[in-house]
Each structure stands twice: as C-alpha cells, then as structure tokens.
Design an enzyme around this catalytic site. Structure first.
Site, PDB file in Angstrom:
ATOM      1  N   SER A 172       0.831  -1.208   0.000  1.00 38.63           N
ATOM      2  CA  SER A 172       0.000   0.000   0.000  1.00 38.63           C
ATOM      3  C   SER A 172       0.865   1.258   0.000  1.00 38.63           C
ATOM      4  O   SER A 172       2.029   1.223   0.381  1.00 38.63           O
ATOM      5  CB  SER A 172      -0.903   0.039   1.235  1.00 38.63           C
ATOM      6  OG  SER A 172      -1.689  -1.114   1.316  1.00 38.63           O
TER       7      SER A 172
HETATM    8  N1  SAH Z   1      -0.589  -5.172   4.032  1.00 36.73           N
HETATM    9  C1  SAH Z   1       0.251  -5.400   2.875  1.00 36.73           C
HETATM   10  C2  SAH Z   1      -0.421  -5.085   1.552  1.00 36.73           C
HETATM   11  C3  SAH Z   1      -1.573  -5.943   1.305  1.00 36.73           C
HETATM   12  S1  SAH Z   1      -1.943  -6.345  -0.369  1.00 36.73           S
HETATM   13  C4  SAH Z   1       1.574  -4.712   2.992  1.00 36.73           C
HETATM   14  O1  SAH Z   1       1.843  -4.044   4.003  1.00 36.73           O
HETATM   15  O2  SAH Z   1       2.405  -4.876   2.094  1.00 36.73           O
HETATM   16  C5  SAH Z   1      -3.185  -7.534   0.004  1.00 36.73           C
HETATM   17  C6  SAH Z   1      -2.640  -8.884   0.378  1.00 36.73           C
HETATM   18  O3  SAH Z   1      -3.732  -9.650   0.853  1.00 36.73           O
HETATM   19  C7  SAH Z   1      -2.054  -9.662  -0.796  1.00 36.73           C
HETATM   20  O4  SAH Z   1      -0.764 -10.082  -0.489  1.00 36.73           O
HETATM   21  C8  SAH Z   1      -3.008 -10.840  -0.940  1.00 36.73           C
HETATM   22  O5  SAH Z   1      -2.376 -12.026  -1.380  1.00 36.73           O
HETATM   23  C9  SAH Z   1      -3.534 -10.985   0.462  1.00 36.73           C
HETATM   24  N2  SAH Z   1      -4.817 -11.693   0.610  1.00 36.73           N
HETATM   25  C10 SAH Z   1      -5.892 -11.652  -0.195  1.00 36.73           C
HETATM   26  N3  SAH Z   1      -6.885 -12.408   0.296  1.00 36.73           N
HETATM   27  C11 SAH Z   1      -6.427 -12.950   1.453  1.00 36.73           C
HETATM   28  C12 SAH Z   1      -6.992 -13.819   2.419  1.00 36.73           C
HETATM   29  N4  SAH Z   1      -8.235 -14.296   2.295  1.00 36.73           N
HETATM   30  N5  SAH Z   1      -6.231 -14.172   3.488  1.00 36.73           N
HETATM   31  C13 SAH Z   1      -4.965 -13.705   3.617  1.00 36.73           C
HETATM   32  N6  SAH Z   1      -4.368 -12.868   2.733  1.00 36.73           N
HETATM   33  C14 SAH Z   1      -5.094 -12.495   1.667  1.00 36.73           C
END
Ligand code: SAH
Length: 212
Positions: free
Chosen positions: A58
C-alpha cells in the site's frame, strides 16, 4: 531522506498522523526493506508498488491512515488479513511494542515467505506470519483487540467481527473492486457495534472463503 521528511511533514500538517509513536515506527521500519531492490528509489514515493503475484504494498499515506485509525495501545494483540510485504504488520508491531503481538495472515505462499523474510530483515520480533485464509479470521489466536484487513472485501466477514474483543476496533476497505472501496472503521462495545467511514480507497481483492 527528503521524501521521507516531506511525507512526515504532510502527515503532521494534515492531521493524518497525530501520534508520534506512529511516525517513530515509520522511521524505524524502512519501507525499502519490504520491496524488491529494483524499486528501492521509489520507496518513499507516495504510491503503491508491485510485490509480484499481482499484489501491491500500500502507499505510505494509506498505511498511516489505517495505523492511526486502529488507535493502537501497547501490549495489544492484532490480526492482519493480507500480509503482502509485511510492512503494515511490522509498523503495527513497532507501535504496540514488545509485549504486543501481531498475527498477519497471507493466502499466497510465496508472499507469506516474502513477508517473513522482510520482517526478519527489519528485526521485528513480535509479528507472526501465517499462510492462511484470513477471511475466516484466525481462531487459533482469537480474540483480538484490533483487526485490520488490507484487501478489498465484498462485506466485513462476520467471523472477523466475532473474533474482536469488547472495545475492539476493526478497519477494512469494503465495496466493489472497480469503483473503489469505503474504508470502514468498526468499534465493538458492550452496547453493540458502531461504524464510521474513513473515505474512499482502492485495494486488491480479498480472496478466500469470504472474499471475491
Ligand atoms: N498489508 C500489505 C499489503 C496488502 S496487499 C503490505 O503491508 O504490504 C493484500 C494482500 O492480501 C495480498 O498479499 C493478498 O495475497 C492478500 N490476501 C488476499 N486475500 C487474502 C486472504 N483471504 N487471506 C490472507 N491474505 C489475503
């Protein structure tokens, strides 16, 4: 360094961050450790960056808005859904201190490994990365004082609300993928659930059982 200070000045003057501990955590958890080397020069540009596997870290301002909205206190237990790079989890880990604990879930195995490596590089000890579908919550460690979802949800999964302590706070971007999501802040008190909106954002989709 100039870009870093510009970001801090912007967050303080706009009121996005009023808690010095959050600024401290931003300085203590270098974003460049959480992205690939070839993007290093863009580490303090205020936009998301690709992590591979169609996912993104993000933008710094969004991480600050969410961190501030969590109203974190030392020693709390926090669940993150969507570890990605691990940067958001590491910042929360810094703010809640050694007695606190972050459990961050990641559904893509390669990114769970990536997050774990990055958190190790940043020498953060109180963040646990689990490869898991966090849309189901994480009953093994529940309940939580705070829950943060960093992927776009069609709705807030009821299990997450159920895994929140009394006086717990949950932050999640909720809404359609194309036109963007509303950042929802939900507070659970003994009188029930209160909800407010923190504005519009665009996130990658939540996957898994309660996702898109
Ligand atoms: N918080 C992160 C950015 C998140 S991007 C940072 O600091 O870099 C969103 C992430 O959520 C992605 O890596 C994606 O693979 C993950 N994601 C999506 N659905 C998910 C789920 N059901 N459980 C766990 N992770 C998930």
């Amino acid at each position: 360094m100039i870009k870093k200070q510009e970001l801090i000045d912007y967050w303080k003057s706009s009121g996005i961050v009023s808690d010095e501990k959050i600024i401290r955590a931003f300085l203590d958890v270098p974003r460049e450790l959480f992205i690939s080397d070839k993007l290093e020069e863009q580490a303090y540009d205020d936009h998301p960056l690709p992590l591979g596997k169609d996912q993104t870290i993000s933008q710094p301002t969004t991480v600050m808005i969410m961190t501030q909205a969590l109203e974190l206190k030392e020693g709390q237990k926090v669940l993150e859904v969507g570890a990605g790079s691990g940067w958001q989890a590491a910042i929360i880990g810094k703010v809640i201190g050694e007695k606190g604990k972050v459990i961050t879930t990641e559904i893509i195995p390669e990114l769970a490994d990536f997050a774990l490596d990055n958190i190790g590089k940043a020498k953060i000890k109180n963040v646990k990365v689990v490869e898991y579908d966090g849309s189901k919550g994480y009953s093994k460690e529940a309940p939580f004082n705070r829950i943060i979802v960093t992927a776009a949800c069609p709705r807030i999964p009821q299990t997450l609300i159920d895994q929140l302590n009394e006086n717990g706070i949950l932050i999640a971007p909720v809404g359609p993928l194309l036109s963007g999501q509303e950042m929802v802040k939900l507070k659970r008190s003994k009188d029930g659930i209160g909800q407010e909106s923190l504005g519009s954002f665009v996130f990658v989709p939540l996957k898994g059982e309660q996702g898109y």
